[in-house]
Motif scaffolding. Structure first.
Motif, PDB file in Angstrom:
ATOM      1  N   UNK A   1     118.692 104.813  25.738  1.00 56.30           N
ATOM      2  CA  UNK A   1     118.482 106.174  26.271  1.00 56.30           C
ATOM      3  C   UNK A   1     118.700 107.213  25.167  1.00 56.30           C
ATOM      4  N   UNK A   2     119.785 107.049  24.370  1.00 50.10           N
ATOM      5  CA  UNK A   2     120.083 108.027  23.314  1.00 50.10           C
ATOM      6  C   UNK A   2     119.004 107.993  22.227  1.00 50.10           C
ATOM      7  N   UNK A   3     118.421 106.789  21.933  1.00 44.83           N
ATOM      8  CA  UNK A   3     117.328 106.722  20.946  1.00 44.83           C
ATOM      9  C   UNK A   3     116.125 107.513  21.456  1.00 44.83           C
ATOM     10  N   UNK A   4     115.848 107.381  22.749  1.00 43.86           N
ATOM     11  CA  UNK A   4     114.709 108.099  23.334  1.00 43.86           C
ATOM     12  C   UNK A   4     114.971 109.609  23.311  1.00 43.86           C
ATOM     13  N   UNK A   5     116.202 110.003  23.623  1.00 44.11           N
ATOM     14  CA  UNK A   5     116.562 111.440  23.570  1.00 44.11           C
ATOM     15  C   UNK A   5     116.382 111.958  22.140  1.00 44.11           C
ATOM     16  N   UNK A   6     116.870 111.190  21.149  1.00 45.31           N
ATOM     17  CA  UNK A   6     116.732 111.629  19.745  1.00 45.31           C
ATOM     18  C   UNK A   6     115.265 111.812  19.388  1.00 45.31           C
ATOM     19  N   UNK A   7     114.424 110.855  19.794  1.00 46.45           N
ATOM     20  CA  UNK A   7     112.991 110.943  19.455  1.00 46.45           C
ATOM     21  C   UNK A   7     112.356 112.139  20.181  1.00 46.45           C
ATOM     22  N   UNK A   8     112.702 112.321  21.452  1.00 46.97           N
ATOM     23  CA  UNK A   8     112.088 113.404  22.242  1.00 46.97           C
ATOM     24  C   UNK A   8     112.435 114.773  21.680  1.00 46.97           C
ATOM     25  N   UNK A   9     113.685 114.945  21.213  1.00 48.45           N
ATOM     26  CA  UNK A   9     114.090 116.262  20.712  1.00 48.45           C
ATOM     27  C   UNK A   9     113.898 116.397  19.205  1.00 48.45           C
ATOM     28  N   UNK A  10     113.631 115.256  18.522  1.00 45.71           N
ATOM     29  CA  UNK A  10     113.320 115.311  17.088  1.00 45.71           C
ATOM     30  C   UNK A  10     112.042 116.101  16.884  1.00 45.71           C
ATOM     31  N   UNK A  11     111.151 116.008  17.865  1.00 48.20           N
ATOM     32  CA  UNK A  11     109.882 116.758  17.787  1.00 48.20           C
ATOM     33  C   UNK A  11     109.755 117.549  19.078  1.00 48.20           C
ATOM     34  N   UNK A  12     110.653 118.494  19.212  1.00 45.88           N
ATOM     35  CA  UNK A  12     110.875 119.237  20.451  1.00 45.88           C
ATOM     36  C   UNK A  12     109.611 119.861  21.043  1.00 45.88           C
ATOM     37  N   UNK A  13     108.729 120.382  20.183  1.00 43.39           N
ATOM     38  CA  UNK A  13     107.557 121.097  20.678  1.00 43.39           C
ATOM     39  C   UNK A  13     106.436 120.153  21.093  1.00 43.39           C
TER      40      UNK A  13
END
Ligand code: SAM
Length: 278
Positions: free
Chosen positions: A219-231
């Motif tokens: 879950x945290x890896x997915x959160x990092x990826x999702x917010x790594x490219x926030x826009x």
């Protein structure tokens, strides 16, 4: 229990005695106001018989407030001079208190005595979120707490999906439970006076977390990826993690999440659904 709290004069005397010049690198802004200390302890609902862990006790201002409420305290301090002084300060100001000092970087702590149930701290600004998440991850006995952090960080921790400041830290914090802004603190209660505002943030751990360690990691890896490219839309933001944008789209559809959404629109339950489907 008879406990004396530290005021501005005692803090400066102690710093002089130890030849301590507060360092920015370690986020050393010491609380010099007893009312602020009592306010934090009250908002944290510290009670007689509680077992509390404090990260970064510094010269002991908040530590003494915690034991004044009747709790026992485990304090983790990275600065050797401060860690060494704390028992001596307690011998003078709170001789009957139960105190254990651990001289260590809080990020490296994997075991604690006493299974503390509350975390109360004026966190060093530069590491506040990683340290907080580290303690929640490794110490499930911690059920609630109050931390003083930089205002921006506090608002981020307590943010809901869709809000401007909602981000990776908000989603990760929500894995563990509910967060709220519990008060504001004037810059003038610190020595030295910081150039940022501070807030108190409270949390209550959920009785059940959404899943096990492996699921949390995914879950945290997915959160990092999702917010790594926030826009970016999720199907693009997760493409590297999944291998391609097509595979990301497939995963999102399996999880029942619209692939054109952005990370900032998802709550922790949706991130967990994606991790479960992966
Ligand atoms: N609790 C004290 C108070 O309220 O006056 C001091 C708070 S001060 C903002 C932060 C404290 O955290 C300092 O004493 C600093 O040395 C300590 N600290 C900084 N980084 C740390 C780390 N990684 N692990 C443990 N303590 C740390």
């Amino acid at each position: 229990m008879s406990v004396k709290l530290l005021g501005p004069a005692e803090i400066r005397d102690l710093a002089e005695l130890l030849d301590v010049t507060p360092t920015k690198k370690l986020g050393q802004n010491f609380v010099i106001d007893a009312n602020t200390v009592r306010k934090i302890v009250k908002v944290a609902h510290v009670e007689a018989g509680d077992s509390v862990v404090e990260i970064g006790p510094g010269l002991g201002s908040l530590s003494l407030g915690i034991v004044e409420a009747g709790a026992s305290l485990v304090a983790v301090e990275i600065d050797g001079r401060l860690a060494a002084q704390l028992p001596a300060t307690f011998a003078q100001m709170a001789p009957d208190a139960k105190l254990t000092v651990i001289h260590e970087d809080a990020m490296k702590i994997m075991e604690l005595p006493d299974e503390p149930t509350r975390l109360v701290a004026n966190l060093p600004y530069n590491v506040s979120v990683p340290v907080l998440l580290h303690f929640l991850e490794h110490f499930p006995s911690i059920r609630s707490g109050v931390v003083m952090v930089q205002a921006e960080v506090g608002h981020r921790l307590a943010a809901e999906p869709g809000s401007k400041v909602y981000g990776g830290p908000s989603a990760k914090a929500a894995w563990y439970g509910a967060w709220r802004i519990a008060g504001t603190v004037s810059r003038q209660v610190f020595w030295p006076v910081p150039n940022v505002d501070s807030v108190l943030v409270g949390f209550e751990r959920d009785t059940e977390e959404p899943g096990d360690e492996a699921l949390r990691g995914r879950t945290f890896d997915i959160i990092d990826a999702a917010f790594g490219q926030r826009r970016k839309m999720l199907r693009q933001a997760l493409s590297e993690l999944c291998g391609s944008s097509a595979q990301a789209t497939e995963l999102l559809e399996r999880a029942g999440i619209e692939p054109t959404l952005r990370g900032e629109q998802l709550g922790i339950a949706e991130f967990v659904s994606i991790a479960r489907a992966s």
